[in-house]
Design an enzyme around this catalytic site. Structure first.
Site, mmCIF file in Angstrom:
data_model
loop_
_atom_site.group_PDB
_atom_site.id
_atom_site.type_symbol
_atom_site.label_atom_id
_atom_site.label_comp_id
_atom_site.label_asym_id
_atom_site.label_seq_id
_atom_site.Cartn_x
_atom_site.Cartn_y
_atom_site.Cartn_z
ATOM 1 N N HIS A 57 59.587 28.127 -31.865
ATOM 2 C CA HIS A 57 58.858 28.039 -33.141
ATOM 3 C C HIS A 57 58.356 29.424 -33.558
ATOM 4 O O HIS A 57 57.413 29.959 -32.973
ATOM 5 C CB HIS A 57 57.670 27.082 -33.031
ATOM 6 C CG HIS A 57 57.013 26.830 -34.363
ATOM 7 N ND1 HIS A 57 57.024 25.591 -34.978
ATOM 8 C CD2 HIS A 57 56.366 27.652 -35.215
ATOM 9 C CE1 HIS A 57 56.392 25.673 -36.137
ATOM 10 N NE2 HIS A 57 55.981 26.924 -36.306
ATOM 11 N N HIS A 59 58.206 32.456 -37.157
ATOM 12 C CA HIS A 59 58.371 32.727 -38.593
ATOM 13 C C HIS A 59 58.851 34.167 -38.749
ATOM 14 O O HIS A 59 58.045 35.089 -38.884
ATOM 15 C CB HIS A 59 57.051 32.513 -39.335
ATOM 16 C CG HIS A 59 56.616 31.080 -39.333
ATOM 17 N ND1 HIS A 59 56.875 30.226 -40.383
ATOM 18 C CD2 HIS A 59 55.978 30.348 -38.391
ATOM 19 C CE1 HIS A 59 56.398 29.023 -40.094
ATOM 20 N NE2 HIS A 59 55.846 29.061 -38.885
ATOM 21 N N GLN A 152 57.327 25.729 -47.251
ATOM 22 C CA GLN A 152 55.949 26.088 -46.856
ATOM 23 C C GLN A 152 54.889 25.504 -47.792
ATOM 24 O O GLN A 152 53.816 25.099 -47.364
ATOM 25 C CB GLN A 152 55.833 27.619 -46.823
ATOM 26 C CG GLN A 152 54.432 28.179 -46.727
ATOM 27 C CD GLN A 152 53.868 28.144 -45.316
ATOM 28 O OE1 GLN A 152 54.284 28.911 -44.453
ATOM 29 N NE2 GLN A 152 52.938 27.229 -45.076
ATOM 30 N N HIS A 210 56.544 21.110 -39.292
ATOM 31 C CA HIS A 210 55.143 21.439 -39.042
ATOM 32 C C HIS A 210 54.395 20.133 -39.277
ATOM 33 O O HIS A 210 54.389 19.619 -40.403
ATOM 34 C CB HIS A 210 54.650 22.495 -40.027
ATOM 35 C CG HIS A 210 55.107 23.886 -39.721
ATOM 36 N ND1 HIS A 210 56.416 24.265 -39.763
ATOM 37 C CD2 HIS A 210 54.388 24.989 -39.369
ATOM 38 C CE1 HIS A 210 56.508 25.546 -39.433
ATOM 39 N NE2 HIS A 210 55.291 26.017 -39.195
ATOM 40 N N GLU A 213 49.189 19.900 -38.478
ATOM 41 C CA GLU A 213 48.516 21.125 -38.026
ATOM 42 C C GLU A 213 47.156 21.189 -38.727
ATOM 43 O O GLU A 213 46.940 21.942 -39.672
ATOM 44 C CB GLU A 213 49.352 22.377 -38.345
ATOM 45 C CG GLU A 213 48.765 23.630 -37.695
ATOM 46 C CD GLU A 213 49.530 24.902 -38.042
ATOM 47 O OE1 GLU A 213 50.436 24.857 -38.880
ATOM 48 O OE2 GLU A 213 49.192 25.951 -37.461
ATOM 49 N N ASP A 309 55.115 31.110 -32.747
ATOM 50 C CA ASP A 309 54.705 30.910 -34.136
ATOM 51 C C ASP A 309 54.614 32.224 -34.922
ATOM 52 O O ASP A 309 55.298 32.387 -35.920
ATOM 53 C CB ASP A 309 53.367 30.145 -34.207
ATOM 54 C CG ASP A 309 53.163 29.401 -35.525
ATOM 55 O OD1 ASP A 309 54.068 29.431 -36.375
ATOM 56 O OD2 ASP A 309 52.094 28.783 -35.681
HETATM 57 FE FE FE2 Z 1 54.672 27.620 -37.858
#
Ligand code: FE2
Length: 431
Positions: A57, A59, A152, A210, A213, A309
Site C-alpha cells: 500500500h 502512493h 481519491q 481505502h 480510514e 502508505d
Molecule cells: Fe493510502
C-alpha cells in the site's frame, strides 16, 4: 554445471542454512554446500537471506512532495486530502515521474522490490496515471510495481471519477480502488463499494479499497466489501486497506464481522506508520491507537499485510522506503511481542503482502524469480529489531544494490575499537 550467481551460506527465514544458486533470472537450486562454478559468489554466511521486502500500500504519485505547496499543519487525514487537492493542478508529468523514479531508487537500495501503489484518478488529465504507467515499465526489470485506480476525492463525490476510473483501467492500471468513507453519505459509500466490486468482477481484476480510514466506529464499509466479495466470487482478490474504524468498533459487532471477512477471503492492509500519526487527532486523552485489530484478524485466519502508505507527502513528513520500519511500528502498536507474532510481522512485509498482491513468482524456491536480499541480521526477528543494512539486493538474478556494514569507531580506553551501527545479538554474530 555452472551458475550465474551463488549466494553462499546464508540463513533462510526458516532458520536453515543453504546456498542459493541462480541461473539467469531464476532460482536453480537451494541446498547446502553447492560446489559448482559461478559467475559470481556472494558470501552471506551468518546473515539472513530473505525474499525481497514488499509494500502492498503506497502512493507513488504523491511521494517526495512534502512541503508542496505547503505543509499539513493539523496533521489530519482530511487536511492531507485538501492539501493534495491544492497540489494536484500544479503537478506535471515530468515531476511526478522524476519523484517516483527517485523513490524507486530508494526502494531498491532497501531491498523493497514489490510495491502496490494507488494512483489518484480524480484529475481529468490523468497525468499521474500516465507517468506511473511509464515508471512501471521502466522499473519492471527490478521492481514489481502494481497500480491501483484510486478515486481519491470519492467515486460518487467527485464529478468524473467513475469515468476516470474506467479510463485508467483501460490504460492498463491493474487494480480497482476506492474510498467509501469519503463519499458524502454512508449510503453513497455503500453504493461505491458495490459499483467498484462489480467493475472488478466484469474485468477480472483485483480490488483494494481505502476502507473505513476513520475513528468513527460506525464506519462499516468493510461489511459491504466482504458481502460483495462473496456475492461476486472475488474471494482472494480483494483487500481492505486501513480499516482503522475497527479499532473503535463495538466488540460485539466485531465478533460478528471478523468471521464474515474471513469467510469472504478479504485481506487487510493496515498502515501502522501513517495511522498512528493520523488517527485519534480528535481525541483528548486517552487517545486511541491508529491501528486495526491485527492479532484478532490473525486469530480468525484473515490474511494481513503491513503497508507503508506514505513517504514525505501531504500525509506524512518522514519515511525511508524501509518496510522494516513499518514492521517495527506495526509490531509495537499491535502489541505483537510473542516470538511467533514478531516473526509474523516479518511475513507481513514479505510473503503475506506478496500473496495479497497475487505475486505468484515470489519466494525463495527453485524455479521462482531470483530476487532476494541479504540482511546484516541473524533471523527475521533480529531484522525487525535492527532494521539493518541490506548488504546485497538481487533482482531477477542481478545484483542491483550492495552496501557495507556500518560501524562506529569508539575512542574509549580498553574497549573494542569499532562496533556495528546497530548491535547484533551475541548468539547471532560477534560484533
Ligand atoms: Fe493510502
Amino acid at each position: 554445471m555452472s551458475f550465474d550467481l551463488i549466494v553462499k551460506g546464508g540463513t533462510l527465514p526458516n532458520g536453515q542454512t543453504a546456498d542459493i544458486a541462480i541461473a539467469g533470472a531464476r532460482i536453480a537450486a537451494i541446498e547446502p554446500g553447492i560446489t559448482a562454478e559461478a559467475g559470481r559468489v556472494v558470501d552471506a554466511s551468518g546473515n539472513l537471506v530473505a525474499p525481497p521486502l514488499v509494500d502492498p500500500h503506497f502512493h507513488m504519485d504523491a511521494t517526495l512532495s512534502y512541503g508542496l505547496p505547503r505543509i499539513n499543519a493539523s496533521g489530519t487525514l482530511l487536511e492531507g486530502i485538501a492539501l493534495w487537492g491544492e497540489l494536484k493542478p500544479l503537478l506535471t508529468h515530468e515531476a511526478v515521474k522524476e519523484r517516483a523514479l527517485a523513490y524507486c531508487d530508494w526502494a531498491v537500495s532497501m531491498g523493497l522490490l514489490a510495491i502496490r501503489s494507488h494512483v489518484d484518478v480524480c484529475d481529468d488529465r490523468l497525468l499521474a496515471v500516465e507517468a506511473l504507467l511509464e515508471v512501471r515499465k521502466e522499473v519492471a526489470p527490478h521492481i514489481d510495481l502494481q497500480l491501483v485506480a484510486f478515486p481519491q476525492d470519492g467515486f460518487y463525490r467527485s464529478p468524473g471519477a467513475r469515468e476516470n476510473t474506467l479510463r485508467a483501467l483501460d490504460m492498463g492500471v491493474d487494480v480497482v480502488g476506492g474510498i467509501p468513507h469519503f463519499e458524502r453519505t454512508m449510503a453513497d459509500g455503500t453504493r461505491s463499494v458495490t459499483a467498484l466490486c462489480e467493475i472488478a468482477a466484469e474485468r477480472g481484476l483485483m480490488v483494494d479499497l481505502h476502507c473505513d480510514e476513520t475513528d468513527d466506529p460506525l464506519s462499516r464499509h468493510i461489511e459491504q466489501l466482504a458481502y460483495e466479495t462473496q456475492r461476486l466470487g472475488l474471494g482472494g482478490r480483494v483487500a481492505g486497506s486501513h480499516l482503522t474504524s475497527m479499532h473503535s468498533m463495538d466488540n460485539y459487532y466485531v465478533s460478528k464481522l471478523l468471521p464474515l471477512i474471513a469467510e469472504a477471503q478479504v485481506a487487510a492492509i493496515p498502515n501502522p506508520l501513517i495511522n498512528i500519526m493520523l488517527q485519534g487527532r480528535h481525541d483528548s486523552f486517552p487517545k486511541r491507537r491508529g491501528l486495526t485489530r491485527v492479532k484478532e484478524m490473525h486469530a480468525h485466519g484473515i490474511r494481513v499485510g503491513f503497508g507503508q502508505d506514505c513517504v514525505l507527502d501531504p500525509w506524512y513528513s518522514l519515511g525511508t522506503a524501509d518496510m522494516l520500519d513499518v514492521a517495527f511500528m506495526g509490531l509495537h502498536v499491535a502489541q505483537m511481542s510473542h516470538p511467533d507474532e514478531m516473526r509474523r510481522c516479518f511475513d507481513m512485509v514479505t510473503s503475506e503482502s506478496a500473496a495479497i498482491m497475487g505475486l505468484d513468482d515470489y519466494g525463495l524456491a527453485v524455479g521462482k524469480k531470483a530476487s532476494l536480499i541479504v540482511l546484516d541480521a541473524g533471523d527475521p526477528v533480529e531484522a525487525i529489531r535492527l532494521r539493518p543494512e541490506r548488504l546485497c539486493v538481487v533482482a531477477a538474478g542481478k545484483v542491483v544494490a550492495e552496501r557495507d556494514r556500518q560501524q562506529a569507531r569508539l575512542a574509549l580506553p580498553g574497549r573494542p575499537r569499532t562496533v556495528a551501527r546497530r548491535h547484533r545479538a551475541p548468539t547471532a554474530r560477534q560484533e
